[in-house]
Motif scaffolding. Structure first.
Motif, short mmCIF file in Angstrom:
data_model
loop_
_atom_site.label_atom_id
_atom_site.label_comp_id
_atom_site.label_asym_id
_atom_site.label_seq_id
_atom_site.Cartn_x
_atom_site.Cartn_y
_atom_site.Cartn_z
N ALA A 20 0.81 -1.30 -0.02
CA ALA A 20 0.07 0.05 -0.01
C ALA A 20 0.95 1.32 -0.15
O ALA A 20 0.64 2.27 -0.75
CB ALA A 20 -1.06 -0.05 1.26
N THR A 21 2.06 1.20 0.82
CA THR A 21 2.88 2.37 0.89
C THR A 21 3.40 2.59 -0.50
O THR A 21 3.65 3.87 -1.06
CB THR A 21 4.01 2.08 1.74
OG1 THR A 21 3.21 1.76 3.11
CG2 THR A 21 4.78 3.33 2.01
N ASP A 22 3.90 1.46 -1.16
CA ASP A 22 4.50 1.70 -2.60
C ASP A 22 3.42 2.21 -3.50
O ASP A 22 4.02 2.95 -4.47
CB ASP A 22 4.90 0.39 -3.07
CG ASP A 22 6.21 -0.05 -2.17
OD1 ASP A 22 6.87 0.65 -1.36
OD2 ASP A 22 6.53 -1.46 -2.28
N ARG A 23 2.37 1.71 -3.76
CA ARG A 23 1.33 2.27 -4.47
C ARG A 23 0.98 3.83 -4.22
O ARG A 23 0.86 4.58 -5.24
CB ARG A 23 0.07 1.56 -4.35
CG ARG A 23 0.02 0.21 -5.13
CD ARG A 23 -1.40 -0.48 -5.27
NE ARG A 23 -2.10 -0.35 -4.18
CZ ARG A 23 -2.44 -1.27 -3.21
NH1 ARG A 23 -1.91 -2.32 -3.48
NH2 ARG A 23 -3.13 -1.07 -2.40
N ILE A 24 0.94 3.95 -2.95
CA ILE A 24 0.73 5.36 -2.52
C ILE A 24 1.91 6.32 -2.98
O ILE A 24 1.68 7.57 -3.53
CB ILE A 24 0.32 5.66 -1.11
CG1 ILE A 24 -0.95 5.16 -0.69
CG2 ILE A 24 0.37 7.29 -1.00
CD1 ILE A 24 -1.21 5.11 0.53
N THR A 30 3.76 10.57 -9.50
CA THR A 30 2.94 11.12 -10.89
C THR A 30 2.56 12.43 -10.56
O THR A 30 2.41 13.26 -11.25
CB THR A 30 1.74 10.13 -11.13
OG1 THR A 30 0.94 9.93 -10.16
CG2 THR A 30 2.38 8.64 -11.46
N VAL A 31 1.73 12.67 -9.43
CA VAL A 31 1.32 14.17 -8.82
C VAL A 31 2.43 15.17 -9.12
O VAL A 31 2.24 16.36 -9.35
CB VAL A 31 0.50 14.11 -7.63
CG1 VAL A 31 0.37 15.58 -7.04
CG2 VAL A 31 -0.68 13.30 -7.73
N LYS A 36 5.33 19.81 -11.71
CA LYS A 36 6.55 20.33 -12.64
C LYS A 36 5.67 20.86 -13.71
O LYS A 36 6.32 21.84 -14.25
CB LYS A 36 7.60 19.19 -12.57
CG LYS A 36 8.23 18.88 -11.38
CD LYS A 36 9.43 17.84 -11.60
CE LYS A 36 10.04 17.25 -10.34
NZ LYS A 36 10.93 16.26 -10.58
N LYS A 37 5.16 19.96 -14.52
CA LYS A 37 4.54 20.49 -15.85
C LYS A 37 3.92 21.77 -15.56
O LYS A 37 4.02 22.63 -16.56
CB LYS A 37 3.68 19.41 -16.52
CG LYS A 37 4.34 18.18 -16.97
CD LYS A 37 3.60 17.31 -17.65
CE LYS A 37 4.12 15.83 -17.96
NZ LYS A 37 3.39 14.77 -18.50
N LEU A 38 3.14 21.83 -14.46
CA LEU A 38 2.26 23.10 -14.41
C LEU A 38 3.20 24.26 -14.00
O LEU A 38 2.67 25.33 -14.34
CB LEU A 38 1.10 22.79 -13.29
CG LEU A 38 0.00 21.90 -13.72
CD1 LEU A 38 -0.79 21.53 -12.45
CD2 LEU A 38 -0.80 22.35 -14.58
N ASP A 39 4.42 23.79 -13.22
CA ASP A 39 5.12 25.00 -12.77
C ASP A 39 5.75 25.56 -14.05
O ASP A 39 6.01 26.89 -14.25
CB ASP A 39 6.11 24.62 -12.12
CG ASP A 39 5.89 24.50 -10.50
OD1 ASP A 39 4.88 25.14 -10.13
OD2 ASP A 39 6.45 23.67 -9.66
N ALA A 40 6.11 24.70 -15.15
CA ALA A 40 6.75 25.21 -16.39
C ALA A 40 5.78 26.06 -17.29
O ALA A 40 6.23 27.04 -17.73
CB ALA A 40 7.14 23.89 -16.97
N GLU A 41 4.70 25.62 -17.19
CA GLU A 41 3.44 26.30 -17.94
C GLU A 41 3.37 27.63 -17.31
O GLU A 41 2.87 28.83 -18.14
CB GLU A 41 2.07 25.44 -17.85
CG GLU A 41 1.09 26.02 -18.88
CD GLU A 41 -0.14 25.12 -18.92
OE1 GLU A 41 -1.06 25.30 -19.52
OE2 GLU A 41 0.00 23.98 -18.40
N TYR A 75 -3.53 19.85 -7.00
CA TYR A 75 -2.52 18.77 -7.10
C TYR A 75 -1.65 18.76 -5.73
O TYR A 75 -1.32 17.91 -5.21
CB TYR A 75 -1.88 18.85 -8.26
CG TYR A 75 -2.36 18.23 -9.49
CD1 TYR A 75 -3.06 17.15 -9.64
CD2 TYR A 75 -2.43 19.01 -10.84
CE1 TYR A 75 -3.45 16.42 -10.64
CE2 TYR A 75 -2.89 18.78 -12.06
CZ TYR A 75 -3.58 17.54 -11.75
OH TYR A 75 -4.23 16.91 -12.93
N GLU A 76 -1.30 20.08 -5.46
CA GLU A 76 -0.67 20.16 -4.14
C GLU A 76 -1.31 19.39 -2.94
O GLU A 76 -0.63 19.02 -2.18
CB GLU A 76 -0.06 21.47 -3.91
CG GLU A 76 1.16 21.90 -4.69
CD GLU A 76 1.04 23.69 -4.58
OE1 GLU A 76 0.24 24.13 -4.05
OE2 GLU A 76 2.41 23.99 -5.18
#
Length: 110
Positions: A20-24, A30-31, A36-41, A75-76
């Motif tokens: 469960a810890t690994d999945r989270i 991914t979040v 990071k993508k949103l920061d660049a945008e 997302y944060e």
């Protein structure tokens, strides 16, 4: 014994705390990538806003930047929630190990 609808299926073992810890943690990663993508945008929009003259074009860029900022905040919040879940699972794992150690100590001394 055969039933009308077939044989009873063997159930999978329940996931462990580590699984469960690994999945989270994967979801948290991914979040983080999305952030990071949103920061660049956001930085791109910031540069575009500086270059455009005040008026409808600049207002449109500002509204897009605000939308991206709202997404980033969402997302944060999700990332923080996932990290809190990971922390709670780690505490449970630590407590579980402590109980196992105590049980072995008690059984070993008898």
């Amino acid at each position: 014994m055969k039933r009308v609808f077939g044989v009873k299926k063997d159930k999978e073992p329940p996931p462990s705390i580590q699984d469960a810890t690994d999945r989270i943690s994967k979801r948290g990663d991914t979040v983080d990538e999305k952030l990071k993508k949103l920061d660049a945008e956001l930085s791109r929009y910031k540069e575009q806003i500086k270059k455009t003259r005040p008026g409808p074009a600049q207002e449109a860029l500002k509204s897009r930047a605000m939308r991206v900022l709202k997404q980033k905040r969402m997302y944060e919040g999700q990332r923080d929630m996932l990290y809190n879940q990971t922390f709670n699972l780690d505490q449970v794992a630590f407590a579980s190990e402590g109980l196992k150690d105590a049980q072995q100590t008690v059984c070993g001394s008898l």
